[in-house]
Design a protein around this motif. Structure first.
Motif, PDB file in Angstrom:
ATOM      1  N   ARG A  41      14.399  -0.088 -23.365  1.00 52.58           N
ATOM      2  CA  ARG A  41      15.832  -0.087 -22.884  1.00 52.58           C
ATOM      3  C   ARG A  41      16.539   0.969 -22.527  1.00 52.58           C
ATOM      4  NH1 ARG A  41      17.700  -5.367 -26.727  1.00 52.58           N
ATOM      5  NH2 ARG A  41      16.377  -6.891 -25.589  1.00 52.58           N
ATOM      6  N   ASN A  42      17.304   1.245 -21.715  1.00 53.20           N
ATOM      7  CA  ASN A  42      17.921   2.393 -21.390  1.00 53.20           C
ATOM      8  C   ASN A  42      17.183   3.791 -20.548  1.00 53.20           C
ATOM      9  OD1 ASN A  42      20.527   1.177 -21.150  1.00 53.20           O
ATOM     10  ND2 ASN A  42      20.312   1.508 -23.562  1.00 53.20           N
ATOM     11  N   LYS A  43      15.724   3.489 -20.839  1.00 48.90           N
ATOM     12  CA  LYS A  43      14.748   4.529 -20.485  1.00 48.90           C
ATOM     13  C   LYS A  43      14.708   4.746 -19.121  1.00 48.90           C
ATOM     14  CE  LYS A  43      13.891   5.200 -24.652  1.00 48.90           C
ATOM     15  NZ  LYS A  43      14.442   6.530 -25.323  1.00 48.90           N
ATOM     16  N   THR A  44      14.538   5.740 -18.468  1.00 46.99           N
ATOM     17  CA  THR A  44      14.332   6.215 -17.012  1.00 46.99           C
ATOM     18  C   THR A  44      12.869   6.248 -16.814  1.00 46.99           C
ATOM     19  OG1 THR A  44      16.472   7.169 -16.934  1.00 46.99           O
ATOM     20  CG2 THR A  44      15.080   7.636 -15.038  1.00 46.99           C
ATOM     21  N   MET A  45      12.454   5.665 -15.655  1.00 41.38           N
ATOM     22  CA  MET A  45      11.203   5.407 -15.441  1.00 41.38           C
ATOM     23  C   MET A  45      10.878   5.533 -13.755  1.00 41.38           C
ATOM     24  SD  MET A  45       9.485   2.516 -17.651  1.00 41.38           S
ATOM     25  CE  MET A  45       9.759   2.708 -19.594  1.00 41.38           C
ATOM     26  N   THR A  46       9.645   5.991 -13.693  1.00 44.93           N
ATOM     27  CA  THR A  46       9.194   6.494 -12.031  1.00 44.93           C
ATOM     28  C   THR A  46       8.684   5.175 -11.423  1.00 44.93           C
ATOM     29  OG1 THR A  46       9.545   8.765 -12.441  1.00 44.93           O
ATOM     30  CG2 THR A  46       8.630   8.039 -10.404  1.00 44.93           C
ATOM     31  N   SER A  74       0.851  -1.250   0.147  1.00 48.05           N
ATOM     32  CA  SER A  74       0.142   0.184   0.091  1.00 48.05           C
ATOM     33  C   SER A  74       0.855   1.295  -0.161  1.00 48.05           C
ATOM     34  CB  SER A  74      -1.248  -0.103   1.229  1.00 48.05           C
ATOM     35  OG  SER A  74      -0.108   0.035   2.430  1.00 48.05           O
ATOM     36  N   LYS A  75       2.144   1.246   0.500  1.00 47.30           N
ATOM     37  CA  LYS A  75       3.209   2.433   0.389  1.00 47.30           C
ATOM     38  C   LYS A  75       3.743   2.205  -0.794  1.00 47.30           C
ATOM     39  CE  LYS A  75       6.614   4.657   3.074  1.00 47.30           C
ATOM     40  NZ  LYS A  75       7.572   4.448   4.254  1.00 47.30           N
ATOM     41  N   LEU A  76       3.336   3.238  -1.765  1.00 51.60           N
ATOM     42  CA  LEU A  76       3.814   3.472  -2.776  1.00 51.60           C
ATOM     43  C   LEU A  76       5.134   4.124  -3.050  1.00 51.60           C
ATOM     44  CD1 LEU A  76       0.341   4.230  -5.018  1.00 51.60           C
ATOM     45  CD2 LEU A  76       1.648   2.125  -4.378  1.00 51.60           C
ATOM     46  N   SER A  77       5.977   3.953  -3.722  1.00 50.18           N
ATOM     47  CA  SER A  77       7.506   4.324  -3.868  1.00 50.18           C
ATOM     48  C   SER A  77       7.264   5.447  -5.104  1.00 50.18           C
ATOM     49  CB  SER A  77       8.557   3.214  -4.179  1.00 50.18           C
ATOM     50  OG  SER A  77       9.461   3.726  -4.505  1.00 50.18           O
ATOM     51  N   ALA A  78       8.279   6.317  -5.061  1.00 48.40           N
ATOM     52  CA  ALA A  78       8.593   7.423  -6.138  1.00 48.40           C
ATOM     53  C   ALA A  78      10.007   7.276  -6.559  1.00 48.40           C
ATOM     54  CB  ALA A  78       8.212   8.770  -5.539  1.00 48.40           C
ATOM     55  N   ASN A  79      10.601   6.197  -6.356  1.00 46.94           N
ATOM     56  CA  ASN A  79      11.934   5.752  -6.636  1.00 46.94           C
ATOM     57  C   ASN A  79      12.178   6.028  -8.320  1.00 46.94           C
ATOM     58  OD1 ASN A  79      13.125   5.507  -4.050  1.00 46.94           O
ATOM     59  ND2 ASN A  79      12.545   3.556  -4.078  1.00 46.94           N
ATOM     60  N   THR A  80      13.152   6.241  -8.790  1.00 48.12           N
ATOM     61  CA  THR A  80      13.425   6.130 -10.165  1.00 48.12           C
ATOM     62  C   THR A  80      14.284   5.052 -10.595  1.00 48.12           C
ATOM     63  OG1 THR A  80      13.267   8.640 -10.450  1.00 48.12           O
ATOM     64  CG2 THR A  80      14.377   7.529 -12.135  1.00 48.12           C
ATOM     65  N   PHE A  81      14.065   4.352 -11.753  1.00 51.58           N
ATOM     66  CA  PHE A  81      14.895   3.106 -12.327  1.00 51.58           C
ATOM     67  C   PHE A  81      14.971   3.431 -13.658  1.00 51.58           C
ATOM     68  CE2 PHE A  81      13.129   1.361  -8.323  1.00 51.58           C
ATOM     69  CZ  PHE A  81      14.141   0.388  -8.044  1.00 51.58           C
ATOM     70  N   GLN A  82      16.008   2.816 -13.977  1.00 53.62           N
ATOM     71  CA  GLN A  82      16.606   2.679 -15.507  1.00 53.62           C
ATOM     72  C   GLN A  82      16.228   1.079 -16.094  1.00 53.62           C
ATOM     73  OE1 GLN A  82      20.454   3.472 -16.630  1.00 53.62           O
ATOM     74  NE2 GLN A  82      19.784   4.994 -18.024  1.00 53.62           N
ATOM     75  N   GLN A 118      17.225  -1.323 -13.088  1.00 54.18           N
ATOM     76  CA  GLN A 118      18.565  -0.949 -12.414  1.00 54.18           C
ATOM     77  C   GLN A 118      18.386   0.306 -11.699  1.00 54.18           C
ATOM     78  OE1 GLN A 118      21.610  -1.224 -15.141  1.00 54.18           O
ATOM     79  NE2 GLN A 118      21.306   0.764 -16.306  1.00 54.18           N
ATOM     80  N   LYS A 119      18.858   0.412 -10.413  1.00 54.03           N
ATOM     81  CA  LYS A 119      18.841   1.682  -9.632  1.00 54.03           C
ATOM     82  C   LYS A 119      19.535   2.944 -10.388  1.00 54.03           C
ATOM     83  CE  LYS A 119      17.883  -0.266  -5.156  1.00 54.03           C
ATOM     84  NZ  LYS A 119      18.350  -0.200  -3.807  1.00 54.03           N
ATOM     85  N   VAL A 120      18.957   4.218 -10.328  1.00 54.67           N
ATOM     86  CA  VAL A 120      19.632   5.237 -10.641  1.00 54.67           C
ATOM     87  C   VAL A 120      20.247   5.924  -9.616  1.00 54.67           C
ATOM     88  CG1 VAL A 120      19.405   7.407 -12.091  1.00 54.67           C
ATOM     89  CG2 VAL A 120      18.404   5.381 -12.915  1.00 54.67           C
ATOM     90  N   SER A 121      21.395   6.583  -9.531  1.00 56.10           N
ATOM     91  CA  SER A 121      22.100   7.346  -8.470  1.00 56.10           C
ATOM     92  C   SER A 121      20.855   8.523  -7.897  1.00 56.10           C
ATOM     93  CB  SER A 121      23.238   7.906  -8.869  1.00 56.10           C
ATOM     94  OG  SER A 121      23.617   8.712  -7.702  1.00 56.10           O
ATOM     95  N   ALA A 122      20.812   8.318  -6.580  1.00 57.15           N
ATOM     96  CA  ALA A 122      19.835   9.240  -6.001  1.00 57.15           C
ATOM     97  C   ALA A 122      19.980  10.738  -6.297  1.00 57.15           C
ATOM     98  CB  ALA A 122      19.779   9.061  -4.419  1.00 57.15           C
ATOM     99  N   VAL A 123      21.332  11.089  -6.463  1.00 58.56           N
ATOM    100  CA  VAL A 123      21.554  12.546  -6.845  1.00 58.56           C
ATOM    101  C   VAL A 123      22.928  12.632  -7.398  1.00 58.56           C
ATOM    102  CG1 VAL A 123      22.575  12.927  -4.250  1.00 58.56           C
ATOM    103  CG2 VAL A 123      21.728  14.784  -5.734  1.00 58.56           C
ATOM    104  N   THR A 124      22.984  13.572  -8.342  1.00 58.70           N
ATOM    105  CA  THR A 124      24.424  13.892  -8.796  1.00 58.70           C
ATOM    106  C   THR A 124      24.770  15.171  -8.465  1.00 58.70           C
ATOM    107  OG1 THR A 124      23.603  14.738 -11.000  1.00 58.70           O
ATOM    108  CG2 THR A 124      24.065  12.479 -10.834  1.00 58.70           C
TER     109      THR A 124
END
Length: 574
Positions: free
Chosen positions: A163-168, A124-132, A200-206
């Motif tokens: 492939r290689n697209k970034t999604m939420t 029920s707890k939805l995430s807002a992480n970004t993945f590639q 795959q995970k995307v770095s949280a911050v650059t």
């Protein structure tokens, strides 16, 4: 089939269950060949409306020997959607895969594999992480977790095309594997469910440095996903004020006034007036930039004012720091609340300055010009005394930013870039509570909430230089007015109502208790409207309300334009 398997299969019938003859298209023949005998040890569920069969027609069968290596399938009992079983064995019956299953109550029988799916846990707890999506991904996107509680799922997109697209990520589920499934959005639209191994995970911050400013860009959208069906509004009394086409001005403006003027209570809860505390410069440079002040922060004896440079297309502005304590002393001794405004005017026009005016100018520090954005969202975090402002308010998929102001250089030394996400625009006002949480509000225009209602956001600036925001799932049916000019926080220890948030529009202010946000009643919401006057004491159009701030004693100060002045509230009962 060997003798022992034949005997084992014959034992699955329960004499207490009435045996019915099954006549379905999938298993039309009355006798069947049985091959295979593979042990199975996991749990499964009957799925929703899978294949041709409705939930009420899904059955458990008994497998009974008909001699000469042939068997009959006889119905034992019906099963329903989401019925859970433990799988014992698998075998092919006339080429169809069946499972021997055991119910929690101990009943054993055989069921067609097409009726089953792996149990799926939806979080029920939805995430807002970004993945590639991985460069070699082959997993596809489905409308449901494939092979889970909702059957095989409908194919939506081929994974190889993204492939290689970034999604939420907006949802998360677990089937029988350690790796989870994720529901994603792409370019702001729902995209479907995919197996987590494809991501795959995307770095949280650059981080990078631009013109001496540390710029952090977060990969995840700032706003956590939410369910619009769970959003509600409290039916507060309507004190909405429409902004005028032309704002009113202070009495005697643009002439100088030595005495205070008043913006008076008009209607609503309380009985609050605002009177002049101090007149600030309404021009300094020939362009009149000081007259376009947008926000104010009180920090002890100092105030910080952000000014927008008029007529630019690059959102330029600057911050001015005033020693308010010294200026008040000068105003008292000179009996002139406009002592600084006169000094600024005389300085520009190369006129002689009085000693008081010379001292007044020493109380002013003008910062450099930089990209401030509109400038109306500047606030101090009382927890750490940092001053932050929203430098850009973008649409959902556009880059916004929040910046920290250096109190000495009067320019930013840190910037966090982010995308709001969830089809929401970044608000353009800001305040903090004593715990370091920040708040912002907008006048709503979304279809799933009433027009002209108030939506409130609550967020935090994390130690890893990212921003996380939540929509408060209860708003106000009526916002205070046309423009969401400012938001304020007051933690006056003398106020028995506790800390409050204030929503400021031109000519109207509403407030709510912080400790009841999300569970407000109509009685918790207070609101007042205010009347501006001209130099003949006649009512005029409302002046532009640019900010509402509070000092450590709980005293409130309204920041207004035309001309620029800081006005003190006669009470805190609003």
């Amino acid at each position: 089939m060997n003798f022992h398997l034949k005997k084992e299969l014959e034992l699955v019938l329960f004499s207490v269950v009435t045996v019915l003859t099954v006549a379905t298209p999938a298993f039309a023949s009355t006798t069947h060949t049985v091959t295979g005998n593979k042990a199975v040890s996991h749990t499964s569920k009957v799925v929703v409306n899978q294949y041709r069969s409705k939930s009420s027609n899904k059955r458990i069968y008994a497998l009974k020997s008909a001699g000469h290596g042939r068997y009959t399938l006889n119905a034992k009992y019906y099963v329903h959607t989401f019925t859970k079983f433990t799988l014992q064995r698998t075998a092919k019956i006339s080429g169809k895969v069946f499972y021997e299953v055991k119910s929690p109550s101990g009943y054993v029988g055989w069921i067609w594999s097409g009726y089953l799916g792996d149990p799926t846990t939806y979080y029920s707890k939805l995430s807002a992480n970004t993945f590639q999506v991985k460069a070699n991904a082959t997993n596809n996107f489905y409308n449901h977790v494939p092979g889970g509680d909702y059957g095989k799922g409908k194919l939506l997109h081929y994974g190889k095309n993204y492939r290689n697209k970034t999604m939420t990520v907006t949802g998360e589920a677990q089937k029988v594997y350690k790796t989870h499934y994720y529901r994603l959005t792409y370019k702001g639209k729902n995209f479907g469910w995919v197996y987590g191994a494809a991501l795959q995970k995307v770095s949280a911050v650059t981080e990078k440095t631009v013109s001496g400013v540390s710029v952090y860009t977060q990969s995840a959208v700032a706003l956590k996903s939410f369910d619009t069906s769970k959003y509600s509004v409290v039916k507060n009394t309507n004190y909405f004020v429409n902004a005028p086409s032309t704002y009113g001005v202070s009495p005697n403006y643009p002439s100088f006034s030595t005495t205070s003027n008043t913006i008076k209570h008009k209607s609503g809860n309380g009985d609050t007036d605002f009177t002049t505390d101090f007149y600030l410069p309404s021009t300094f440079k020939k362009s009149g930039d000081f007259g376009n002040a947008q926000s104010v922060v009180i920090d002890g004896d100092m105030i910080y004012v952000m000014n927008e440079v008029s007529g630019t297309t690059t959102d330029q502005g600057f911050v001015v720091k005033y020693d308010l304590a010294k200026l008040r002393t000068l105003a008292k001794s000179s009996q002139d609340l406009s002592v600084l405004r006169r000094a600024a005017y005389n300085k520009i026009n190369k006129k002689t300055l009085t000693s008081d005016q010379q001292e007044a100018l020493k109380c002013v520090t003008v910062g450099p010009t930089f990209t401030t954005g509109h400038g109306q969202a500047m606030a101090m975090n009382p927890k750490n005394k940092q001053i932050w402002f929203i430098g850009k308010s973008g649409a959902s998929t556009e880059t916004s930013n929040i910046q920290e102001l250096n109190k000495t250089s009067l320019r930013p030394d840190k910037e966090i870039d982010f995308k709001m996400g969830q089809n929401q625009n970044t608000p353009s006002n800001l305040t903090f509570d004593n715990n370091g949480n920040f708040y912002a509000y907008v006048k709503n225009a979304a279809k799933w909430a009433p027009t002209n209602s108030l939506k409130l956001y609550k967020g935090v600036i994390n130690s890893n230089n990212t921003v996380q925001i939540n929509l408060v799932m209860q708003g106000l049916k009526y916002a205070p007015g046309t423009h969401s000019q400012s938001i304020g926080f007051n933690s006056d220890p003398r106020d028995p109502r506790g800390p409050r948030l204030y929503f400021v529009a031109d000519g109207s202010i509403s407030s709510v208790p912080v400790n009841k946000i999300g569970s407000l009643s109509s009685n918790d919401v207070r609101a007042e409207t205010f009347q501006s006057y001209d130099n003949n004491n006649k009512p005029t159009n409302t002046r532009e309300f640019e900010g509402l701030v509070f000092d450590t004693t709980g005293a409130g100060y309204l920041f207004t334009l035309r001309g620029v002045e800081l006005m003190r509230a006669t009470s805190s009962n609003f």
